[in-house]
Design a protein around this motif. Sequence first.
Motif, PDB file in Angstrom:
ATOM      1  N   ARG A   1       1.622  -3.170   2.335  1.00 54.27           N
ATOM      2  CA  ARG A   1       0.886  -1.904   2.456  1.00 54.27           C
ATOM      3  C   ARG A   1      -0.456  -2.012   1.743  1.00 54.27           C
ATOM      4  NH1 ARG A   1       4.620   1.709   0.351  1.00 54.27           N
ATOM      5  NH2 ARG A   1       5.395   2.190   2.432  1.00 54.27           N
ATOM      6  N   GLU A   2      -0.431  -2.516   0.528  1.00 57.83           N
ATOM      7  CA  GLU A   2      -1.667  -2.647  -0.257  1.00 57.83           C
ATOM      8  C   GLU A   2      -2.639  -3.624   0.402  1.00 57.83           C
ATOM      9  OE1 GLU A   2      -2.749  -4.375  -4.611  1.00 57.83           O
ATOM     10  OE2 GLU A   2      -1.084  -2.943  -4.507  1.00 57.83           O
ATOM     11  N   SER A   3      -2.143  -4.755   0.820  1.00 56.92           N
ATOM     12  CA  SER A   3      -2.991  -5.773   1.435  1.00 56.92           C
ATOM     13  C   SER A   3      -3.568  -5.299   2.769  1.00 56.92           C
ATOM     14  CB  SER A   3      -2.187  -7.055   1.640  1.00 56.92           C
ATOM     15  OG  SER A   3      -2.959  -8.037   2.272  1.00 56.92           O
ATOM     16  N   VAL A   4      -2.723  -4.712   3.612  1.00 61.63           N
ATOM     17  CA  VAL A   4      -3.146  -4.321   4.956  1.00 61.63           C
ATOM     18  C   VAL A   4      -4.078  -3.117   4.931  1.00 61.63           C
ATOM     19  CG1 VAL A   4      -2.296  -3.377   7.148  1.00 61.63           C
ATOM     20  CG2 VAL A   4      -1.201  -5.376   6.144  1.00 61.63           C
ATOM     21  N   ARG A   5      -3.878  -2.180   4.023  1.00 63.87           N
ATOM     22  CA  ARG A   5      -4.744  -0.993   3.977  1.00 63.87           C
ATOM     23  C   ARG A   5      -6.207  -1.354   3.747  1.00 63.87           C
ATOM     24  NH1 ARG A   5      -2.694   3.726   4.881  1.00 63.87           N
ATOM     25  NH2 ARG A   5      -0.596   4.234   4.260  1.00 63.87           N
ATOM     26  N   ALA A   6      -6.465  -2.392   2.988  1.00 64.36           N
ATOM     27  CA  ALA A   6      -7.850  -2.789   2.709  1.00 64.36           C
ATOM     28  C   ALA A   6      -8.480  -3.536   3.881  1.00 64.36           C
ATOM     29  CB  ALA A   6      -7.894  -3.660   1.452  1.00 64.36           C
ATOM     30  N   THR A   7      -7.686  -4.165   4.714  1.00 64.39           N
ATOM     31  CA  THR A   7      -8.210  -5.010   5.788  1.00 64.39           C
ATOM     32  C   THR A   7      -9.028  -4.249   6.826  1.00 64.39           C
ATOM     33  OG1 THR A   7      -6.431  -6.592   5.454  1.00 64.39           O
ATOM     34  CG2 THR A   7      -7.574  -6.699   7.566  1.00 64.39           C
ATOM     35  N   PRO A   8      -8.520  -3.143   7.402  1.00 64.34           N
ATOM     36  CA  PRO A   8      -9.340  -2.435   8.395  1.00 64.34           C
ATOM     37  C   PRO A   8     -10.642  -1.892   7.811  1.00 64.34           C
ATOM     38  CG  PRO A   8      -7.053  -1.753   8.594  1.00 64.34           C
ATOM     39  CD  PRO A   8      -7.177  -2.579   7.335  1.00 64.34           C
TER      40      PRO A   8
ATOM     41  N   PHE B   1       0.021  -4.582  15.658  1.00 64.66           N
ATOM     42  CA  PHE B   1       0.861  -4.150  16.778  1.00 64.66           C
ATOM     43  C   PHE B   1       2.100  -5.036  16.905  1.00 64.66           C
ATOM     44  CE2 PHE B   1      -2.510  -1.332  18.098  1.00 64.66           C
ATOM     45  CZ  PHE B   1      -1.805  -0.270  18.633  1.00 64.66           C
ATOM     46  N   ASP B   2       1.982  -6.321  16.614  1.00 63.99           N
ATOM     47  CA  ASP B   2       3.165  -7.191  16.602  1.00 63.99           C
ATOM     48  C   ASP B   2       4.164  -6.719  15.546  1.00 63.99           C
ATOM     49  OD1 ASP B   2       2.101  -8.753  18.631  1.00 63.99           O
ATOM     50  OD2 ASP B   2       1.610 -10.457  17.330  1.00 63.99           O
ATOM     51  N   LEU B   3       3.654  -6.312  14.368  1.00 64.28           N
ATOM     52  CA  LEU B   3       4.534  -5.808  13.311  1.00 64.28           C
ATOM     53  C   LEU B   3       5.172  -4.481  13.734  1.00 64.28           C
ATOM     54  CD1 LEU B   3       5.727  -6.274  10.500  1.00 64.28           C
ATOM     55  CD2 LEU B   3       3.692  -5.147   9.541  1.00 64.28           C
ATOM     56  N   LEU B   4       4.405  -3.617  14.383  1.00 59.80           N
ATOM     57  CA  LEU B   4       4.968  -2.371  14.906  1.00 59.80           C
ATOM     58  C   LEU B   4       6.083  -2.660  15.911  1.00 59.80           C
ATOM     59  CD1 LEU B   4       1.749  -0.237  15.397  1.00 59.80           C
ATOM     60  CD2 LEU B   4       3.754   0.454  14.071  1.00 59.80           C
ATOM     61  N   GLU B   5       5.865  -3.634  16.770  1.00 57.39           N
ATOM     62  CA  GLU B   5       6.882  -4.013  17.751  1.00 57.39           C
ATOM     63  C   GLU B   5       8.137  -4.529  17.045  1.00 57.39           C
ATOM     64  OE1 GLU B   5       7.594  -7.170  21.418  1.00 57.39           O
ATOM     65  OE2 GLU B   5       5.673  -7.143  20.397  1.00 57.39           O
TER      66      GLU B   5
ATOM     67  N   GLU C   1      -5.990   5.055  11.237  1.00 57.11           N
ATOM     68  CA  GLU C   1      -5.031   5.982  10.633  1.00 57.11           C
ATOM     69  C   GLU C   1      -3.765   6.101  11.487  1.00 57.11           C
ATOM     70  OE1 GLU C   1      -8.123   8.969   8.290  1.00 57.11           O
ATOM     71  OE2 GLU C   1      -7.633   9.354  10.395  1.00 57.11           O
ATOM     72  N   HIS C   2      -3.922   6.079  12.795  1.00 59.64           N
ATOM     73  CA  HIS C   2      -2.747   6.177  13.665  1.00 59.64           C
ATOM     74  C   HIS C   2      -1.914   4.898  13.657  1.00 59.64           C
ATOM     75  CE1 HIS C   2      -3.033  10.142  15.420  1.00 59.64           C
ATOM     76  NE2 HIS C   2      -4.348   9.997  15.403  1.00 59.64           N
ATOM     77  N   VAL C   3      -2.561   3.745  13.674  1.00 63.96           N
ATOM     78  CA  VAL C   3      -1.816   2.477  13.632  1.00 63.96           C
ATOM     79  C   VAL C   3      -1.051   2.375  12.319  1.00 63.96           C
ATOM     80  CG1 VAL C   3      -2.030  -0.036  13.522  1.00 63.96           C
ATOM     81  CG2 VAL C   3      -3.309   1.242  15.246  1.00 63.96           C
ATOM     82  N   LEU C   4      -1.753   2.591  11.202  1.00 67.32           N
ATOM     83  CA  LEU C   4      -1.088   2.483   9.906  1.00 67.32           C
ATOM     84  C   LEU C   4      -0.080   3.611   9.701  1.00 67.32           C
ATOM     85  CD1 LEU C   4      -4.048   1.337   7.627  1.00 67.32           C
ATOM     86  CD2 LEU C   4      -2.284  -0.059   8.740  1.00 67.32           C
ATOM     87  N   GLY C   5      -0.370   4.805  10.215  1.00 66.89           N
ATOM     88  CA  GLY C   5       0.565   5.921  10.123  1.00 66.89           C
ATOM     89  C   GLY C   5       1.836   5.667  10.917  1.00 66.89           C
ATOM     90  N   SER C   6       1.700   5.079  12.093  1.00 68.46           N
ATOM     91  CA  SER C   6       2.882   4.735  12.890  1.00 68.46           C
ATOM     92  C   SER C   6       3.727   3.682  12.192  1.00 68.46           C
ATOM     93  CB  SER C   6       2.458   4.241  14.275  1.00 68.46           C
ATOM     94  OG  SER C   6       1.860   5.293  15.002  1.00 68.46           O
ATOM     95  N   LEU C   7       3.066   2.718  11.567  1.00 72.93           N
ATOM     96  CA  LEU C   7       3.784   1.700  10.803  1.00 72.93           C
ATOM     97  C   LEU C   7       4.536   2.346   9.638  1.00 72.93           C
ATOM     98  CD1 LEU C   7       4.496  -1.245  10.344  1.00 72.93           C
ATOM     99  CD2 LEU C   7       2.305  -1.518   9.160  1.00 72.93           C
ATOM    100  N   GLU C   8       3.890   3.287   8.932  1.00 77.10           N
ATOM    101  CA  GLU C   8       4.550   3.978   7.820  1.00 77.10           C
ATOM    102  C   GLU C   8       5.769   4.767   8.297  1.00 77.10           C
ATOM    103  OE1 GLU C   8       4.217   3.738   4.561  1.00 77.10           O
ATOM    104  OE2 GLU C   8       2.627   2.270   4.865  1.00 77.10           O
ATOM    105  N   ARG C   9       5.653   5.405   9.458  1.00 82.76           N
ATOM    106  CA  ARG C   9       6.797   6.169   9.967  1.00 82.76           C
ATOM    107  C   ARG C   9       7.967   5.241  10.286  1.00 82.76           C
ATOM    108  NH1 ARG C   9       6.101  10.441  14.609  1.00 82.76           N
ATOM    109  NH2 ARG C   9       4.905   8.716  15.489  1.00 82.76           N
ATOM    110  N   LEU C  10       7.696   4.100  10.900  1.00 83.67           N
ATOM    111  CA  LEU C  10       8.778   3.160  11.195  1.00 83.67           C
ATOM    112  C   LEU C  10       9.361   2.570   9.912  1.00 83.67           C
ATOM    113  CD1 LEU C  10       7.424   1.417  14.383  1.00 83.67           C
ATOM    114  CD2 LEU C  10       9.574   2.658  14.167  1.00 83.67           C
TER     115      LEU C  10
END
Length: 186
Positions: free
Chosen positions: A119-126, A152-156, A19-28
């Motif tokens: 978003r749709e693809s990545v949410r199902a992966t974890p 994390f590479d995408l977040l970066e 939730e934190h990884v995906l939430g941080s991605l959503e904020r960015l």
Amino acid sequence: MADNACPPWEPPFAGTETEHVLGSLERLRATFRWKSDGLDGDQVHAPLGASMLTVAGLLKHLAVQEDYAAFVKIAGQPMPADWDDNGWDGDNDWEFTSAAQDSPAELYALYDRAVGRARESVRATPETNGLDGDSAVSLEDGSRASVRRVLFDLLEEYGRHTGHMDLVREAVDGRVGEDPPADWRA
């Protein structure tokens, strides 16, 4: 403040690692999109000083990165059809140079579609593999990068380019700020 009182792009105050990884991605994503929002053709193509960075180029570049991370790196699939007629052959800056030909409406739509697909693809992966699960990225010895590493590479990537967007947008029309207003929507 309770999580449900926060804007939709705010990561949970207390949540799981996923939730934190995906939430941080959503904020960015939200911050980047807000910083790029509402510009006309001249503004979206205006460079920052001597740099080739433009809002247009950054929108197109991060659209590519969204699809590349979600589909190629994580899922091991080809790039979505939006990229079938790209001009990547031999041009490492294709997203930045070709964006000069795209209208703001095309660029915003391209970016928004890529984020929606990713978003749709990545949410199902974890949920399926966990963040520790293998991605499609492998080294010559066959070892694979984890889904966590790709995210994390995408977040970066977003961190770097959201910072660029801060500078470009301020130069274009003076917009500054860290987060979108709570009622903002793309």
